[in-house]
Design a protein around this motif. Structure first.
Motif, PDB file in Angstrom:
ATOM      1  N   THR A  11       7.264   6.862   0.294  1.00 31.63           N
ATOM      2  CA  THR A  11       8.437   6.935   1.156  1.00 31.63           C
ATOM      3  C   THR A  11       9.681   6.775   0.301  1.00 31.63           C
ATOM      4  OG1 THR A  11       9.467   6.066   3.181  1.00 31.63           O
ATOM      5  CG2 THR A  11       8.537   4.461   1.643  1.00 31.63           C
ATOM      6  N   ASP A  12      10.855   6.934   0.937  1.00 31.36           N
ATOM      7  CA  ASP A  12      12.120   6.741   0.227  1.00 31.36           C
ATOM      8  C   ASP A  12      13.119   5.981   1.093  1.00 31.36           C
ATOM      9  OD1 ASP A  12      12.584   8.699   2.100  1.00 31.36           O
ATOM     10  OD2 ASP A  12      13.755   9.994   0.770  1.00 31.36           O
TER      11      ASP A  12
ATOM     12  N   ALA B 255       7.552  -0.766   6.552  1.00 32.14           N
ATOM     13  CA  ALA B 255       8.078   0.592   6.695  1.00 32.14           C
ATOM     14  C   ALA B 255       7.067   1.481   7.401  1.00 32.14           C
ATOM     15  CB  ALA B 255       8.393   1.184   5.328  1.00 32.14           C
ATOM     16  N   GLN B 256       7.568   2.277   8.351  1.00 31.31           N
ATOM     17  CA  GLN B 256       6.797   3.368   8.926  1.00 31.31           C
ATOM     18  C   GLN B 256       7.285   4.653   8.256  1.00 31.31           C
ATOM     19  OE1 GLN B 256       7.988   1.968  12.965  1.00 31.31           O
ATOM     20  NE2 GLN B 256       5.856   2.346  13.489  1.00 31.31           N
ATOM     21  N   ILE B 257       6.365   5.536   7.926  1.00 34.11           N
ATOM     22  CA  ILE B 257       6.720   6.662   7.054  1.00 34.11           C
ATOM     23  C   ILE B 257       6.431   8.002   7.720  1.00 34.11           C
ATOM     24  CG2 ILE B 257       6.357   5.225   5.018  1.00 34.11           C
ATOM     25  CD1 ILE B 257       3.709   6.577   4.543  1.00 34.11           C
TER      26      ILE B 257
ATOM     27  N   GLY C  18      20.857  18.276   2.676  1.00 30.03           N
ATOM     28  CA  GLY C  18      20.152  18.462   1.427  1.00 30.03           C
ATOM     29  C   GLY C  18      19.058  17.439   1.194  1.00 30.03           C
ATOM     30  N   TYR C  19      18.443  17.013   2.281  1.00 26.49           N
ATOM     31  CA  TYR C  19      17.454  15.942   2.190  1.00 26.49           C
ATOM     32  C   TYR C  19      16.040  16.490   2.346  1.00 26.49           C
ATOM     33  CZ  TYR C  19      14.599  11.925   3.506  1.00 26.49           C
ATOM     34  OH  TYR C  19      13.603  10.987   3.573  1.00 26.49           O
ATOM     35  N   ALA C  20      15.129  15.992   1.526  1.00 22.13           N
ATOM     36  CA  ALA C  20      13.707  16.315   1.660  1.00 22.13           C
ATOM     37  C   ALA C  20      12.912  15.031   1.483  1.00 22.13           C
ATOM     38  CB  ALA C  20      13.282  17.351   0.617  1.00 22.13           C
ATOM     39  N   VAL C  21      11.996  14.801   2.405  1.00 19.65           N
ATOM     40  CA  VAL C  21      11.140  13.615   2.312  1.00 19.65           C
ATOM     41  C   VAL C  21      10.259  13.737   1.070  1.00 19.65           C
ATOM     42  CG1 VAL C  21       9.260  14.603   3.693  1.00 19.65           C
ATOM     43  CG2 VAL C  21       9.629  12.135   3.702  1.00 19.65           C
ATOM     44  N   PRO C  22       9.957  12.634   0.360  1.00 20.75           N
ATOM     45  CA  PRO C  22       9.181  12.734  -0.887  1.00 20.75           C
ATOM     46  C   PRO C  22       7.769  13.274  -0.696  1.00 20.75           C
ATOM     47  CG  PRO C  22       9.556  10.439  -0.291  1.00 20.75           C
ATOM     48  CD  PRO C  22      10.422  11.252   0.594  1.00 20.75           C
ATOM     49  N   SER C  23       7.184  13.130   0.487  1.00 19.29           N
ATOM     50  CA  SER C  23       5.862  13.693   0.750  1.00 19.29           C
ATOM     51  C   SER C  23       5.704  13.904   2.243  1.00 19.29           C
ATOM     52  CB  SER C  23       4.749  12.774   0.244  1.00 19.29           C
ATOM     53  OG  SER C  23       3.477  13.278   0.629  1.00 19.29           O
ATOM     54  N   THR C  24       5.094  15.029   2.596  1.00 21.48           N
ATOM     55  CA  THR C  24       4.796  15.289   3.999  1.00 21.48           C
ATOM     56  C   THR C  24       3.358  14.932   4.348  1.00 21.48           C
ATOM     57  OG1 THR C  24       4.250  17.585   3.458  1.00 21.48           O
ATOM     58  CG2 THR C  24       6.514  17.124   4.171  1.00 21.48           C
ATOM     59  N   ASP C  25       2.628  14.357   3.403  1.00 17.80           N
ATOM     60  CA  ASP C  25       1.270  13.874   3.647  1.00 17.80           C
ATOM     61  C   ASP C  25       1.327  12.357   3.697  1.00 17.80           C
ATOM     62  OD1 ASP C  25      -1.373  13.116   3.741  1.00 17.80           O
ATOM     63  OD2 ASP C  25      -2.022  14.375   2.057  1.00 17.80           O
ATOM     64  N   ILE C  26       1.127  11.792   4.891  1.00 17.39           N
ATOM     65  CA  ILE C  26       1.266  10.354   5.068  1.00 17.39           C
ATOM     66  C   ILE C  26       0.301   9.575   4.184  1.00 17.39           C
ATOM     67  CG2 ILE C  26      -0.356  10.184   7.008  1.00 17.39           C
ATOM     68  CD1 ILE C  26       1.598   8.160   8.285  1.00 17.39           C
TER      69      ILE C  26
ATOM     70  N   THR D 188       0.813  -1.219   0.000  1.00 18.18           N
ATOM     71  CA  THR D 188       0.000   0.000   0.000  1.00 18.18           C
ATOM     72  C   THR D 188       0.845   1.267   0.000  1.00 18.18           C
ATOM     73  OG1 THR D 188      -0.109  -0.113   2.414  1.00 18.18           O
ATOM     74  CG2 THR D 188      -1.921  -1.135   1.187  1.00 18.18           C
ATOM     75  N   VAL D 189       2.160   1.123   0.100  1.00 17.62           N
ATOM     76  CA  VAL D 189       3.069   2.279   0.131  1.00 17.62           C
ATOM     77  C   VAL D 189       4.063   2.145  -1.019  1.00 17.62           C
ATOM     78  CG1 VAL D 189       4.864   3.476   1.451  1.00 17.62           C
ATOM     79  CG2 VAL D 189       2.836   2.569   2.621  1.00 17.62           C
ATOM     80  N   TYR D 190       4.289   3.260  -1.732  1.00 14.30           N
ATOM     81  CA  TYR D 190       5.237   3.257  -2.842  1.00 14.30           C
ATOM     82  C   TYR D 190       6.578   3.802  -2.375  1.00 14.30           C
ATOM     83  CZ  TYR D 190       7.448   4.295  -7.317  1.00 14.30           C
ATOM     84  OH  TYR D 190       8.330   4.341  -8.367  1.00 14.30           O
ATOM     85  N   ASN D 191       7.643   3.040  -2.626  1.00 13.09           N
ATOM     86  CA  ASN D 191       8.987   3.444  -2.245  1.00 13.09           C
ATOM     87  C   ASN D 191       9.723   3.955  -3.480  1.00 13.09           C
ATOM     88  OD1 ASN D 191      11.472   3.835  -1.119  1.00 13.09           O
ATOM     89  ND2 ASN D 191      11.786   1.713  -0.472  1.00 13.09           N
ATOM     90  N   VAL D 192       9.959   5.280  -3.529  1.00 13.48           N
ATOM     91  CA  VAL D 192      10.612   5.872  -4.698  1.00 13.48           C
ATOM     92  C   VAL D 192      12.075   5.460  -4.788  1.00 13.48           C
ATOM     93  CG1 VAL D 192       9.031   7.844  -4.697  1.00 13.48           C
ATOM     94  CG2 VAL D 192      11.199   7.998  -3.443  1.00 13.48           C
ATOM     95  N   ALA D 193      12.659   5.033  -3.663  1.00 16.79           N
ATOM     96  CA  ALA D 193      14.073   4.656  -3.674  1.00 16.79           C
ATOM     97  C   ALA D 193      14.292   3.338  -4.402  1.00 16.79           C
ATOM     98  CB  ALA D 193      14.603   4.557  -2.249  1.00 16.79           C
ATOM     99  N   THR D 194      13.302   2.451  -4.347  1.00 21.28           N
ATOM    100  CA  THR D 194      13.452   1.133  -4.970  1.00 21.28           C
ATOM    101  C   THR D 194      12.453   0.908  -6.096  1.00 21.28           C
ATOM    102  OG1 THR D 194      11.947   0.168  -3.316  1.00 21.28           O
ATOM    103  CG2 THR D 194      14.319   0.114  -2.831  1.00 21.28           C
ATOM    104  N   ASN D 195      11.597   1.912  -6.348  1.00 20.86           N
ATOM    105  CA  ASN D 195      10.582   1.802  -7.394  1.00 20.86           C
ATOM    106  C   ASN D 195       9.729   0.543  -7.186  1.00 20.86           C
ATOM    107  OD1 ASN D 195       9.141   2.565  -9.706  1.00 20.86           O
ATOM    108  ND2 ASN D 195      10.460   1.340 -11.045  1.00 20.86           N
ATOM    109  N   SER D 196       9.282   0.358  -5.951  1.00 20.42           N
ATOM    110  CA  SER D 196       8.496  -0.837  -5.638  1.00 20.42           C
ATOM    111  C   SER D 196       7.413  -0.494  -4.628  1.00 20.42           C
ATOM    112  CB  SER D 196       9.397  -1.942  -5.079  1.00 20.42           C
ATOM    113  OG  SER D 196       9.985  -1.534  -3.852  1.00 20.42           O
ATOM    114  N   ARG D 197       6.391  -1.351  -4.584  1.00 17.35           N
ATOM    115  CA  ARG D 197       5.332  -1.244  -3.588  1.00 17.35           C
ATOM    116  C   ARG D 197       5.739  -2.058  -2.365  1.00 17.35           C
ATOM    117  NH1 ARG D 197       1.258   2.594  -4.509  1.00 17.35           N
ATOM    118  NH2 ARG D 197       1.140   2.885  -6.771  1.00 17.35           N
ATOM    119  N   ILE D 198       5.657  -1.439  -1.194  1.00 21.92           N
ATOM    120  CA  ILE D 198       6.067  -2.113   0.036  1.00 21.92           C
ATOM    121  C   ILE D 198       4.897  -2.208   1.005  1.00 21.92           C
ATOM    122  CG2 ILE D 198       8.465  -1.418  -0.231  1.00 21.92           C
ATOM    123  CD1 ILE D 198       7.972   0.801   1.809  1.00 21.92           C
ATOM    124  N   ASN D 199       5.149  -2.889   2.110  1.00 25.21           N
ATOM    125  CA  ASN D 199       4.119  -3.221   3.099  1.00 25.21           C
ATOM    126  C   ASN D 199       3.050  -4.105   2.452  1.00 25.21           C
ATOM    127  OD1 ASN D 199       5.678  -1.540   4.606  1.00 25.21           O
ATOM    128  ND2 ASN D 199       4.033  -0.178   5.260  1.00 25.21           N
TER     129      ASN D 199
END
Length: 806
Positions: free
Chosen positions: A305-306, A267-269, A292-300, A220-231
């Protein structure tokens, strides 16, 4: 990862076997029904809560029963789903190992699992105790019914049931050939298949039952770091049972099961940030900006996640058991022998970001347990009794690892530290933890019911228990294969070298007394007092270090037993010619030396440890109502009011808004909560605050309406079912924080289908029908950075289920 075709093929094998076993025989079962239907006919529901079979309304105990049809109709395929049907059940899980099922807000400590403690809610499957909390995350396999026993059950179920017990009974092998098959398909790639087969191998002597289950669903969660659906969900399970009628008075049941999960999880996001007392430049926003880090979204609820560490929640669980039931004299002797195993192979991202701060924080474990129980039960007009012996032996081995990455130096160290801008300083620093735990428990118990008159029944019970626990925790810190002994670097990394071997042993006595009175044939009143306990524990997640000396606090290696005083009043009634049932209970539970998992907010520390809270009080009122106004309509409403507080906890670790600053000393006064740079208290007095994880109000409600109809010249019925639940806000931190209250939410599940000839059933379903955005659990990042992470609940899901019975 288990491929979906393999999952379905496994269950299809059982289904094909069903057809070959009984090609010409159809086995009729009752049509699928809601929990309300089962409750409306409660005078016919049989339970084994007192280790003997009896009607539910005759048992002076707050107990709920969910039958197999209700589980299937509502999609409740593991313990975690039960809280939507039973408001007195709470379930929390950040991953399978860190899962807990609580009843009335008590049971397992809220936080990361610690192998050195007991659960407070006992999970029993076919009379076998499952000691691992991870077992709650597996799919139910060929379940007949589930009994939820509320309140202490220490006399008959043991020291691990200070809050209650969940008693799961599988369908038994049958001498009448029968088979079941079920397949579900839904969005998010959801596929679930179940099948079972049963029949005689030797007429009237030997019967077999085989069952399989498989579940797969995209994350149900998309991980932009691995281009995969997690959880995601990836479960498979098998179970086999053999029933031998050795003689007219002796039955033997040999059972074996195997379950495996292998999802990309968990993953907890990012949820939000909240200011702590750490210096401004050491809080999350400044730390992230510095790299120089920014989370991909601040809306849970974007569900993005990344996290950059590998994610894995692979585990296997299973075992074998032999149950013997032998009619001896006027009673029955029962023996239950069981061996079980659990293997856990995880991979986590415990900094919860896309930065390589912690590249590994994993605790792969193996567990083995033996249990043996003997019981003798007898029933007569004047006296019923159960006496028994129980033995339990468990061993756990864990090879933990915590590894720092290239971003650790800048994230963990103060900018004034000369090494803060040197990625190599902490990169590769690794703590290898060798953890062992052994536990032996022995008990003798008995309970009797004296029928003083036809209506007055007196029930005393007692259990004597001996516990012995020992463990070892060896933590060795290295960097690039070289031992780290520099105390400054160890302090900077927050990974101390530890070597300790805690031990605990104790005798304990549990006892209870229940008086019940049959006011009429349809009204039972009862009152209960129970003195119960949860065994003392040992800390095997590591222990905190002194803030000034940096040395381990050895006094934290063990925790004292949890002592429970419980009072309960109950009323069980059937109304309107038994077409309605109303059961009420009120309870008051005092707990001394409550076992809690608390957090050390020092930089680099990522795990909690055990501590005792002086006094806790939980009180509440519960109501279970069900009705069958007509033959075609069933309704139910279950309600719970629970008031749970720390009555005395004067030296608790503080919530995040009161941590991170320089510790006060002498007559200094701590600064304001959430004020960067303020002084921080050494501990906090949280007496009077609410316990974590408990909603003051919780409800479940729903029903089903049926319309007889003919479809394709086949008699059957259309039906519409609804199941709703609501829980009010709750705290998601051991010490209540202004940042971690979870808002209340309501969920609605709907189904529409057609049943024919009591042999097949097709229905469509929508769960979380209104796409409610809700949070299951919140937590904090270690080190008082102010980062709050969470787990969003499932979005709306929908699909179709096809079931057939042969």
């Amino acid at each position: 990862m288990i491929a979906r075709p393999l999952l379905l093929a496994s269950v299809a094998t059982v289904s094909l076997a069903t057809l070959s076993l009984a090609p010409s025989q159809a086995y009729a079962v009752e049509a699928a029904a809601t929990e309300a239907e089962a409750e409306a006919a409660s005078s016919e529901i049989l339970v084994t809560a007192r280790r003997r079979e009896e009607q539910i309304q005759d048992v002076p105990l707050a107990i709920s029963v969910i039958n197999a049809n209700a589980l299937e109709a509502t999609g409740s395929f593991n313990v975690g789903k039960l809280q939507q049907l039973q408001p007195t059940v709470q379930f929390y899980s950040s991953n399978p190992r860190n899962s807990a099922a609580n009843i009335r807000g008590l049971g397992a400590p809220f936080g990361l699992t610690n192998d050195g403690i007991e659960q407070g809610v006992g999970i029993y499957v076919d009379e076998v105790y499952y000691s691992r909390s991870a077992s709650t995350t597996f799919d139910f396999l060929d379940v007949g019914q589930i009994e939820i026993l509320r309140g202490p059950q220490g006399t008959l179920y043991g020291k691990n049931t200070t809050a209650g017990a969940i008693n799961i009974t599988s369908r038994a092998p049958s001498f009448t050939p029968e088979g079941r098959v079920e397949a579900s398909f839904g969005n998010l790639g959801f596929v679930q298949a179940k099948g079972s087969i049963s029949g005689p191998l030797i007429d009237d002597k030997l019967a077999v039952r085989l069952a399989a289950s498989a579940t797969s669903r995209r994350g149900t969660v998309y991980n932009v770091a691995t281009n995969s659906r997690i959880n995601e969900q990836e479960n498979i399970g098998f179970k086999a049972q053999l029933l031998l009628k050795a003689t007219d008075t002796l039955n033997l049941t040999l059972a074996g099961d195997y379950n495996r999960q292998d999802p990309e999880c968990c993953a907890q996001i990012y949820y939000k940030t909240g200011s702590t007392q750490r210096a401004s430049n050491r809080q999350y926003a400044a730390l992230a900006a510095a790299q120089g880090y920014a989370v991909p979204s601040t809306d849970i609820f974007d569900r993005v996640t990344d996290v950059d560490a590998d994610l894995r929640a692979k585990q296997s669980l299973g075992g074998v058991s032999l149950r013997a039931k032998w009619e001896v004299g006027a009673g029955e002797l029962t023996s239950v022998t069981a061996w079980r195993f659990w293997n856990w192979l995880p991979s986590n991202d415990r900094d919860f970001t896309g930065l390589p701060i912690f590249t590994k924080v994993n605790n792969p474990s193996t567990q083995r347990q033996w249990t043996q129980e003997f019981r003798y039960a007898q029933t007569s007009d004047k006296l019923d009794f159960v006496v028994g012996l129980f033995g339990f032996q468990q061993s756990v081995h864990t090879d933990g690892i915590q590894t720092l990455g290239s971003a650790a130096s800048k994230w963990l160290l103060n900018p004034t530290n000369a090494n803060a801008n040197n990625p190599a300083y902490l990169n590769g620093v690794q703590s290898d933890n060798n953890i062992d735990f052994k536990n032996t428990s022995l008990a003798a118990f008995g309970q009797l019911t004296y029928h003083a008159t036809d209506r007055l029944h007196l029930q005393p019970g007692i259990r004597v228990n001996y516990d012995k626990k020992s463990g070892s925790y060896i933590s060795t810190v290295t960097q690039n294969g070289v031992a780290v002994t520099n105390p400054t670097k160890l302090s900077d990394a927050g990974l101390p070298n530890l070597n300790y071997s805690p031990k605990f042993s104790d005798w304990n006595l549990s006892y209870d007394f229940t008086a019940s009175y049959d006011v009429t044939d349809d009204v039972l009143a009862f009152a209960t007092y129970a003195k119960s306990f949860k065994s003392g524990g040992i800390n095997l997640n590591g222990i905190p270090t002194d803030r000034t000396t940096g040395l381990p606090v050895t006094s934290k290696t063990t925790v004292k037993p949890e002592k429970v005083d419980h009072f309960e009043l109950g009323l069980k009634t059937q109304l309107f010619d038994r077409r309605a049932t109303l059961n009420l209970s009120g309870f008051w539970t005092n707990v001394k030396d409550f076992q809690a998992i608390v957090n050390d907010n020092a930089p680099g520390v990522v795990r909690g440890y055990l501590a005792n809270a002086d006094k806790v009080r939980v009180r509440g009122v519960e109501a279970d109502f069900s009705a069958r106004p007509t033959e075609d309509l069933n309704l139910y409403v279950n309600a719970a009011f629970t008031d749970a507080k720390y009555k005395k906890f004067v030296d608790s670790p503080c919530p995040p808004e009161l941590t991170g600053g320089t510790a006060i000393s002498g007559s200094q006064v701590a600064g304001a909560a959430g004020l960067p740079g303020a002084l921080s208290p050494l501990s906090c007095n949280i007496s009077g605050s609410i316990l974590p994880g408990i909603s003051k109000w919780a409800f479940s409600f729903g029903g089903e309406y049926r319309v007889p109809a003919q479809l394709f010249s086949t008699d059957g019925e259309f039906y519409l079912g609804y199941d709703g639940s609501y829980r009010s806000k709750f705290s998601s931190n051991p010490a209540r924080s202004i940042y971690t209250d979870v808002k209340g939410y309501a969920l609605s599940n709907v189904r529409l289908g057609y049943r024919a000839n009591k042999q097949w059933d097709v229905y469509g379903w929508v769960r979380n029908a209104f796409d409610q955005k809700y949070i299951e659990q919140l937590a904090t990042q270690s080190g008082s950075t102010g980062l709050i992470i969470g787990q969003p609940g499932d979005p709306r899901t929908y699909g179709v289920t096809v079931k057939a019975t042969f």
